[in-house]
Design an enzyme around this catalytic site. Sequence first.
Site, PDB file in Angstrom:
ATOM      1  N   ASP A   1      15.836  44.198  55.757  1.00  0.00           N
ATOM      2  CA  ASP A   1      15.036  43.113  55.170  1.00  0.00           C
ATOM      3  C   ASP A   1      14.082  43.655  54.109  1.00  0.00           C
ATOM      4  OD1 ASP A   1      13.842  44.424  57.303  1.00  0.00           O
ATOM      5  OD2 ASP A   1      12.863  42.649  58.142  1.00  0.00           O
TER       6      ASP A   1
ATOM      7  N   TYR B   1      32.961  43.751  61.504  1.00  0.00           N
ATOM      8  CA  TYR B   1      34.239  43.494  60.831  1.00  0.00           C
ATOM      9  C   TYR B   1      35.460  43.865  61.673  1.00  0.00           C
ATOM     10  CZ  TYR B   1      32.189  42.187  56.371  1.00  0.00           C
ATOM     11  OH  TYR B   1      31.509  41.521  55.387  1.00  0.00           O
TER      12      TYR B   1
ATOM     13  N   ASP C   1      27.651  44.450  52.925  1.00  0.00           N
ATOM     14  CA  ASP C   1      28.227  43.236  52.328  1.00  0.00           C
ATOM     15  C   ASP C   1      27.120  42.379  51.732  1.00  0.00           C
ATOM     16  OD1 ASP C   1      30.124  41.184  51.778  1.00  0.00           O
ATOM     17  OD2 ASP C   1      29.369  40.119  53.544  1.00  0.00           O
TER      18      ASP C   1
ATOM     19  N   ASP D   1      25.706  41.774  47.366  1.00  0.00           N
ATOM     20  CA  ASP D   1      25.679  40.530  46.589  1.00  0.00           C
ATOM     21  C   ASP D   1      24.331  40.397  45.881  1.00  0.00           C
ATOM     22  OD1 ASP D   1      28.269  39.789  47.313  1.00  0.00           O
ATOM     23  OD2 ASP D   1      27.704  37.697  47.647  1.00  0.00           O
TER      24      ASP D   1
ATOM     25  N   LYS E   1      18.665  48.603  60.674  1.00  0.00           N
ATOM     26  CA  LYS E   1      17.678  47.750  61.346  1.00  0.00           C
ATOM     27  C   LYS E   1      17.403  48.374  62.702  1.00  0.00           C
ATOM     28  CE  LYS E   1      15.378  43.755  61.565  1.00  0.00           C
ATOM     29  NZ  LYS E   1      14.271  43.361  60.673  1.00  0.00           N
TER      30      LYS E   1
HETATM   31  C1  IPM Z   1      33.358  41.652  49.925  1.00  0.00           C
HETATM   32  C2  IPM Z   1      33.777  40.294  50.446  1.00  0.00           C
HETATM   33  C3  IPM Z   1      34.609  40.489  51.716  1.00  0.00           C
HETATM   34  C4  IPM Z   1      33.732  41.208  52.722  1.00  0.00           C
HETATM   35  C5  IPM Z   1      35.162  39.176  52.278  1.00  0.00           C
HETATM   36  C6  IPM Z   1      35.980  38.435  51.243  1.00  0.00           C
HETATM   37  C7  IPM Z   1      35.964  39.407  53.531  1.00  0.00           C
HETATM   38  O1  IPM Z   1      32.671  39.497  50.655  1.00  0.00           O
HETATM   39  O2  IPM Z   1      34.259  42.427  49.538  1.00  0.00           O
HETATM   40  O3  IPM Z   1      32.175  41.930  49.880  1.00  0.00           O
HETATM   41  O4  IPM Z   1      33.003  40.561  53.487  1.00  0.00           O
HETATM   42  O5  IPM Z   1      33.790  42.434  52.766  1.00  0.00           O
HETATM   43 MN    MN Z   2      30.804  40.408  50.107  1.00  0.00          MN
END
Ligand code: IPM
Ligand code: MN
Length: 356
Positions: free
Chosen positions: A225, A140, A249, A253, A192
């Site tokens: 993984d 990042y 990140d 999700d 990893k």
């Molecule tokens: C999150 C989002 C951000 C990230 C994006 C929008 C830059 O996916 O907050 O998880 O990758 O951190």
């Molecule tokens: Mn994200």
Amino acid sequence: MPTNQKLRIAVIGGDGTGPEVAAEGMKVLDAVCRLEGIEYESKEFDYGGERYLRTGEILPPGSLEELATYPSILLGAVGHPDVAPGILEKGMLLALRFHFDQYINLRPVKLYPGVETPLAGRGPDDIDFVVVRENTEDMYTGTGGFMKKGTPDEVAIQTAVYTRKGCERCIRWAFDYTRKRNKRKRLTLVAKTNVLTYGHDLWWRTFQDVAKEYPDVETDYNHVDACCMWMVKNPEFFDVIVTTNMFGDIITDLAGILQGGMGVAAGGNINPEPGGTSMFEPMGGSAPKYTGKNVINPIATIAAAAMLLEQAGYEKASQRIIKAITTVTGTKMKSQAAGRMGYGTREVGDLVVEAL
Ligand code: IPM
Ligand code: MN
């Protein structure tokens, strides 16, 4: 303990449905502050895609200085259909995370009662862990470049940057958090090390070093993984996970969907240092197609407001919001999906206020 600083909140509604959910977060925060006798100040900032398209500025001159006077920011959403992907994300969300050195991205993964998870046969007792994601390093940092761009010989380099200081402060915070959470008292490092033999070796060694200071916390390691596999197969095993920015990140999700989706998943970008500015947000995006329709789920933003209060030192008020959310998801809402909640965005906010 409440800091002696007064609670001051900068509200950035942002794009799409962001302002709608931010309004519900503030509605609930205002109600709990009244009930708990907490004084606060708040100010709205119109930063986002609309303003960018109008003025060409994302964070106008002086904005970072002004935001720095606020210990807490509540952010609705970032992302506008008429702005190329990456511009607002980099120019606002990542810019704020980096500028304010919000080195902890805290993402609680909690299945609230009444919320459906895609994992068959699993309930709230099985899905209750927390991901501590490093938030300032890794891929990042925007370190890299092109060579011979646009030619068949093009080279692109994107470097993952890890520092001892950066991983140590995150790992130490995660150990403290695991101890304070006092649940299973197990901290799992997710990395990893079998492939990223430099950067994640640094993480591994640092994790081992810091662990010596926390003999009461059980340590554990997963390759990223394998972590994805275990998270689906045995989510109840996890207590607290600490991980790098990029992997954090991705796995949050996956974790977010296990807890019922982006309508409920909240996160905090925390600078834990005295005087630091921290920022709280729902994990979902700006959902442009639902803008202004009163159908988006505000629960994630309300949970983000609860996290804001906790970080500001108002633990009781924070818990009170979480309990009210539990009541509303458990006894009122039909679904956590936009448009299928059985209520509108504002009505869900009202129900949480009532449940307080
Ligand atoms: C999150 C989002 C951000 C990230 C994006 C929008 C830059 O996916 O907050 O998880 O990758 O951190
Ligand atoms: Mn994200």
